[in-house]
Design an enzyme around this catalytic site. Structure first.
Site, short mmCIF file in Angstrom:
data_model
loop_
_atom_site.label_atom_id
_atom_site.label_comp_id
_atom_site.label_asym_id
_atom_site.label_seq_id
_atom_site.Cartn_x
_atom_site.Cartn_y
_atom_site.Cartn_z
CG ASP A 3 -38.27 68.18 1.26
OD1 ASP A 3 -38.81 69.31 1.17
OD2 ASP A 3 -37.79 67.57 0.31
CG ASN A 26 -34.73 60.80 -1.53
OD1 ASN A 26 -34.84 62.02 -1.48
ND2 ASN A 26 -35.45 60.00 -0.76
CG LEU A 35 -37.29 65.95 -14.25
CD1 LEU A 35 -37.05 67.44 -14.51
CD2 LEU A 35 -37.11 65.18 -15.54
CB SER A 37 -41.53 54.91 -10.49
OG SER A 37 -40.24 55.36 -10.18
CG HIS A 95 -42.59 57.52 0.45
ND1 HIS A 95 -42.07 56.49 1.18
CD2 HIS A 95 -41.60 58.46 0.37
CE1 HIS A 95 -40.82 56.78 1.51
NE2 HIS A 95 -40.51 57.95 1.04
N GLY A 96 -42.42 54.95 -1.56
CA GLY A 96 -41.25 54.67 -2.40
C GLY A 96 -40.69 53.31 -2.02
N GLY A 137 -37.56 52.80 -0.13
CA GLY A 137 -36.91 52.75 1.17
C GLY A 137 -35.48 52.23 1.08
#
Lengths: 146, 477
Positions: free
Chosen positions: B93, B200, B203, B381, B400-401, B403
């Protein structure tokens, strides 16, 4: 051995993987295609209003299976189609030794109101990708990026 | 495998650990996170350390887990002249990334209309298997999207002019060449502009409350004012277009590696010299996909503003719906460091440039680059900022996140989508989902605790936490 597949859990934590089996390359290709279809949609919720014929050939059976499964992912995005069933034959050509695939996918355009949609496959991957013969049957391991 | 503690958050696997390693591997994590990491991370980060032209270290962030070729959370920089570029170091992606949009609204404003707002957002932002957007493009127009990215959208009224300065690379990466993109890739992506996808991707409508803002001056500079302020977070990428570009070039690189005499420890690490024709072609095609992802998130932003405008019966401009930032976490870019120009691969890792970098827009030159990290849909977040230390240690990169820690199948066995939706509603989170099985796969318990991951990068000094954002509404594919 009969044509079948099962999803594998211990290969791809964030994604989805399956092992497909068949008595022949034809059965292996059909079982693998059904695994890809069922990853994206519950096939019993899909009607058969259109068919897509796919013909391919390749010297390598592994590459042929890979491209065949990638075709199903492509048709989901490019033509907005999901499928309920598949028929295919895979045979070695006498003339040049290539494997020849003649496949037909039956399904219809995606309709979220009627179809039980599942995961949107991004790609068929080469991670632990394998096609092998075992006790006269054929087995493939495929990991899909979700 | 030998893993040496460098600091409480940095762990090093020496280059002597595996034949072929050209540099050591470094993992950023607390001891608790490191211990829980899957073994694939250690194998994969040391495989990356074997790739030609790699500089300093092969890195993995604390949200790291097994990926294709590179681990998710992976960062690696290669010499522009002697090193490689690898689609496995970017991911399928291309330019999957995060965007955060602020508002002047508060929870008190939104709560009475939240159900209607989520319905409106769900209607306007298509999600799920094979979803299509509302913009119809022909091939020349799609080529323009590849060249111009978010700029193309703004020129057509899908955004505001000042949106662009709040997007990495102003939403338009140079060095594209649509002729290097296959027809298959175009056919997969041409109808998908403005769609979320599934997995995953999401919005999310979120709340910034005062007690979860850790640095008020920096938060204010980023447009986060607290007092239960409503913000919107978007996580998605280049859709079928980028997925096909990656698939196409993995095949190209498998053959190219034989020609260039490159051997790799994992087929998914297929790569080519950056300066080779194949390397340059992939870079140009990847940039096309990266721009399409910026455009995708820009069209989604337009639809979010339209939805808010419809529900609150006011123009989006008067609701203060500015973009905070948009940042990629799956990409390869040319960046300048002490060693010169490097091809920096980030896969499940976010650029985190510190204050003063010329690449940052004037508004963020003092704060450092905003970094947006998405947690699971049930938790929260984070908004962080980049630091000088990231520039020195991690090629300006961070997490980034959160996991994953549980397989999708196991998550589905643990909870049904409908049950999860109901449980979340009881906790004040409205979820709209195309796929109930897909929803179950994304349950919060299937992920690491994002707060643990954020604390690790904050303590390591490679990003500084600014605010935690709590979900109240979520749209899933």
């Amino acid at each position: 051995m009969t044509s079948s597949f099962r999803f594998l859990e211990d290969i791809a934590l964030a994604d989805s993987a399956f092992e497909a089996r068949g008595d022949s390359p034809s059965e292996l290709f059909a079982a693998s295609a059904r695994a890809v279809i069922e990853t994206m949609v519950a096939p019993q919720t899909v009607s058969s209003t259109c068919t897509k014929a796919i013909t391919r050939h390749d010297r390598s059976l592994e590459e042929l299976l890979f491209d065949w499964l990638a075709d199903i992912v492509y048709l989901k995005d490019a033509e907005g189609l999901v499928f309920q069933d598949v028929v295919c034959t895979v045979e070695k050509r006498q003339a040049d030794g290539d494997w020849q695939l003649n496949g037909t996918l039956t399904g219809e355009p995606i309709d979220p109101a009627r179809h039980e949609l599942r995961a949107d496959i991004k790609a068929i991957t080469k991670h632990r990708y394998e096609v092998r013969q075992d006790n006269g049957g054929w087995i493939a391991t495929v990991v899909m990026d979700i | 495998m030998t893993v040496n503690r460098i600091t409480d958050q940095i762990w090093e696997i020496p280059a002597s650990e595996k034949p072929g390693m050209l540099v050591p591997a470094r993992i950023y994590a607390t001891e608790k996170i490191l211990t829980a990491m899957d073994r694939g991370v250690f194998e994969q980060v040391t495989n990356v350390a074997c790739l030609p032209g790699i500089r300093r270290y092969a890195l993995c962030m604390p949200d790291g887990h097994w990926g294709y070729g590179f681990p998710i959370g992976g960062v690696a920089a290669f010499d522009r002249d002697t090193g490689v570029i690898s689609p496995g170091g970017v991911g399928y992606d291309i330019n999957c990334g995060m965007r955060l949009i602020r508002t002047d609204l508060t929870l008190a404003d939104v709560a009475p209309r939240l159900e209607r707002l989520m319905t409106e957002l769900f209607r306007r932002v298509p999600a799920g298997v094979g979803s299509k957007g509302f913009i119809r493009l022909n091939r020349p127009e799609f080529d323009e999207v590849m060249r111009k990215g978010a700029r193309w959208c703004v020129e057509r009224g899908y955004g505001w002019h000042h949106d662009l300065e709040r997007i990495e690379e102003h939403g338009c990466i140079p060095g594209t060449d649509p002729s290097k993109v296959s027809d298959h890739a175009v056919e997969r992506g041409i109808s998908q502009l403005g769609t979320l996808g599934s997995g995953n991707h999401y919005l999310e409508v979120q709340v910034a409350s005062d007690d979860r803002i850790f640095d008020k001056p920096t938060a204010a500079a980023l447009g986060i004012t607290g007092h239960d302020q409503i913000v919107v977070m978007v996580h998605c990428g280049s859709r079928g277009f980028g997925h096909q570009v990656a698939s196409d070039y993995l095949k190209v690189f498998e053959k190219a590696m034989r020609r260039y005499g490159i051997t790799v420890k994992d087929q998914q690490l297929a790569c080519a010299p950056f300066r080779s024709p194949e390397g340059q072609d992939y870079f140009a095609a990847m940039n096309c996909a990266a721009n399409s992802a910026f455009a995708n998130r820009q069209v989604i932003t337009h639809q979010i503003r339209e939805a808010f405008s419809a529900v609150f019966e006011r123009p989006a401009e008067s609701l203060g719906m500015d973009i905070v930032y948009d940042v990629a976490h799956n990409i390869a870019k040319i960046e300048r460091y002490a060693e010169g120009e490097l091809v920096v691969h980030r896969k499940g890792s976010t650029r985190a440039f510190g204050p003063g970098r010329p690449e940052l827009p004037e508004i963020y030159r003092q704060t450092g680059q905003p970094v947006i990290c998405g947690g699971s849909m049930e938790t929260g977040s984070y908004l962080l900022v980049g630091t000088d230390q990231a520039m020195q240690q991690t090629f300006g990169s961070t997490m980034h996140g959160s996991g994953r820690t549980m397989s999708r199948a196991q998550a589905k066995r643990s909870v049904r989508g409908e049950q999860l939706q109901k449980q979340m509603a009881q906790r004040g989170i409205i979820v709209k989902a195309v796929s109930m099985s897909g929803l179950a796969e994304e349950a919060g318990f299937a992920y690491k605790n994002i707060s643990d991951v954020v604390e690790a990068v904050d303590a390591a000094g490679i990003t500084r936490k600014v605010a935690e954002l709590r979900p109240i509404g979520n749209i899933k594919g």
